[in-house]
Design a protein around this motif. Structure first.
Motif, PDB file in Angstrom:
ATOM      1  N   UNK A 211       8.817   3.840  -4.482  1.00 40.97           N
ATOM      2  CA  UNK A 211       7.682   4.688  -4.857  1.00 40.97           C
ATOM      3  C   UNK A 211       6.733   4.033  -5.850  1.00 40.97           C
ATOM      4  N   UNK A 212       7.003   2.802  -6.230  1.00 41.94           N
ATOM      5  CA  UNK A 212       6.079   2.088  -7.114  1.00 41.94           C
ATOM      6  C   UNK A 212       5.698   0.762  -6.453  1.00 41.94           C
ATOM      7  N   UNK A 213       4.478   0.290  -6.707  1.00 47.47           N
ATOM      8  CA  UNK A 213       3.975  -0.891  -5.999  1.00 47.47           C
ATOM      9  C   UNK A 213       4.799  -2.156  -6.195  1.00 47.47           C
ATOM     10  N   UNK A 214       5.540  -2.272  -7.296  1.00 48.77           N
ATOM     11  CA  UNK A 214       6.345  -3.471  -7.516  1.00 48.77           C
ATOM     12  C   UNK A 214       7.542  -3.555  -6.580  1.00 48.77           C
ATOM     13  N   UNK A 215       7.941  -2.443  -5.974  1.00 49.04           N
ATOM     14  CA  UNK A 215       9.145  -2.412  -5.134  1.00 49.04           C
ATOM     15  C   UNK A 215       8.907  -3.150  -3.821  1.00 49.04           C
ATOM     16  N   UNK A 216       9.900  -3.900  -3.329  1.00 50.52           N
ATOM     17  CA  UNK A 216       9.726  -4.623  -2.054  1.00 50.52           C
ATOM     18  C   UNK A 216       9.583  -3.700  -0.852  1.00 50.52           C
ATOM     19  N   UNK A 217      10.080  -2.459  -0.973  1.00 47.98           N
ATOM     20  CA  UNK A 217       9.992  -1.504   0.142  1.00 47.98           C
ATOM     21  C   UNK A 217       8.860  -0.496  -0.048  1.00 47.98           C
ATOM     22  N   UNK A 218       7.856  -0.867  -0.872  1.00 50.78           N
ATOM     23  CA  UNK A 218       6.685   0.009  -1.072  1.00 50.78           C
ATOM     24  C   UNK A 218       5.635  -0.326  -0.012  1.00 50.78           C
ATOM     25  N   UNK A 219       4.942   0.685   0.571  1.00 47.05           N
ATOM     26  CA  UNK A 219       5.180   2.123   0.402  1.00 47.05           C
ATOM     27  C   UNK A 219       6.348   2.594   1.257  1.00 47.05           C
ATOM     28  N   UNK A 220       6.981   3.694   0.882  1.00 46.85           N
ATOM     29  CA  UNK A 220       8.140   4.175   1.637  1.00 46.85           C
ATOM     30  C   UNK A 220       7.712   4.685   3.009  1.00 46.85           C
ATOM     31  N   UNK A 221       8.626   4.596   3.961  1.00 47.83           N
ATOM     32  CA  UNK A 221       8.294   5.036   5.327  1.00 47.83           C
ATOM     33  C   UNK A 221       9.051   6.289   5.736  1.00 47.83           C
ATOM     34  N   UNK A 222       9.653   6.983   4.743  1.00 52.13           N
ATOM     35  CA  UNK A 222      10.456   8.159   5.077  1.00 52.13           C
ATOM     36  C   UNK A 222       9.772   9.464   4.711  1.00 52.13           C
TER      37      UNK A 222
END
Length: 343
Positions: A211-222
């Motif tokens: 849920x934050x831009x630093x995350x590798x899985x941003x943006x979430x797809x769920x």
């Protein structure tokens, strides 16, 4: 946002960097010192000329910001697997926490900027009550993330973590239909206590959920809840090299320590009113304190003494000025003097 932001220093064979979180309180606002338009903390590689890690961090801070350092303590050691040196080794960076009094703040170089730390963590500012971003977006999204776990046990554990981190009751979290039937805020009064020092836990949960831009899985797809188009800024200003995690660690450390060690000494001017002291503690904790309880505790702990002078208030009665007791200042790092919690 790209995480391949070019570093201020040439890539070399070294594996260790130092990074500093400098905190000050100005106009009753908790601020952190940043560089590169607020996207980085003061930082740099540890070099052979540095006699110690602390010498390295002091040099880089003063070189990049011209801000002299006072109180400084080692915070945490991080491994940045996204950046590697010329030999392919992951970089290790050692973080430090520094406190700066308002009267010690200097005119900074153009690249350096003091920023309100709630610009980076808007969900942590509860001075005016629980921020709407928590009830309108963060909690619904986190509960959707919890439902993506591989089995019922993992889903339940995630929901329990959400409750503990965000101060939500178990009854509220087990109501799987709340999103469609009523707003999250309608059950806010049923919540557990908000624990101010859980800053890092909340940040890491948002990171894990994408849920934050630093995350590798941003943006979430769920998600089924549509995020605002400006979500990447609404969720707080993102930073390079995971430096926002370093600030979260520092805030957690300060909020935890301020309950049993009077580190507020390092942030206050020489003389102050009791209202100014309370507002400074509130700026750090992000929550309001009960005025009478706060003053009774100060009195019982014998932390401050009157100067015999009063403030030159423009309106109302002048307030008495206080200073910290000299013997308390000398022992401040060893004391077990607690400051009051929220109302």
């Amino acid at each position: 946002m790209t995480l391949s932001y070019s570093h201020a220093h040439q890539q070399g064979s070294g594996t260790t960097e130092v990074v500093a979180v400098l905190v000050a309180i100005t106009d009753h606002i908790a601020r952190v010192l940043t560089v590169d338009q607020g996207k980085l903390l003061p930082n740099g590689p540890l070099m052979p000329l540095h006699r110690s890690l602390q010498a390295g961090v002091r040099q880089w801070v003063e070189e990049q910001t011209q801000q002299p350092l006072g109180y400084l303590e080692q915070l945490y050691t991080f491994v940045d697997t996204n950046r590697r040196n010329v030999d392919g080794h992951a970089l290790v960076y050692v973080s430090y926490l520094g406190l700066v009094q308002e009267t010690q703040m200097q005119a900074l170089q153009s690249q350096a900027l003091w920023r309100d730390w709630y610009d980076y963590f808007p969900w942590e500012n509860h001075l005016d009550g629980m921020p709407s971003i928590i009830t309108d977006f963060i909690v619904p999204m986190l509960l959707e993330w919890a439902d993506t776990a591989e089995d019922s046990v993992a889903r339940q554990r995630r929901r329990q973590r959400i409750g503990l981190c965000w101060g939500l009751s178990e009854e509220f979290l087990t109501d799987s239909e709340f999103i469609e039937t009523e707003p999250v805020g309608d059950k806010a009064d049923e919540s557990r206590e908000w624990i101010a020092e859980h800053v890092l836990l909340r940040y890491e949960m948002l990171y894990e959920a994408g849920l934050i831009p630093e995350a590798p899985n941003y943006p979430p797809n769920y998600q089924t809840v549509e995020l605002p188009s400006d979500w990447s800024q609404r969720i707080g200003i993102p930073m390079y090299y995971d430096h926002r995690r370093v600030i979260a660690t520092a805030i957690s450390r300060l909020r935890a320590k301020i309950e049993y060690r009077p580190l507020i000494f390092g942030l206050m001017p020489d003389v102050f009113t009791l209202s100014q002291l309370q507002q400074s503690v509130e700026a750090l904790s992000g929550i309001r304190l009960h005025k009478q309880n706060f003053r009774r505790l100060l009195e019982s702990q014998n932390l401050v003494m009157e100067t015999g002078e009063s403030s030159s208030a423009q309106r109302g009665r002048p307030a008495k000025l206080y200073r910290f007791r000299h013997d308390i200042e000398l022992q401040s790092l060893l004391m077990d003097s607690k400051l009051p919690k929220r109302k």
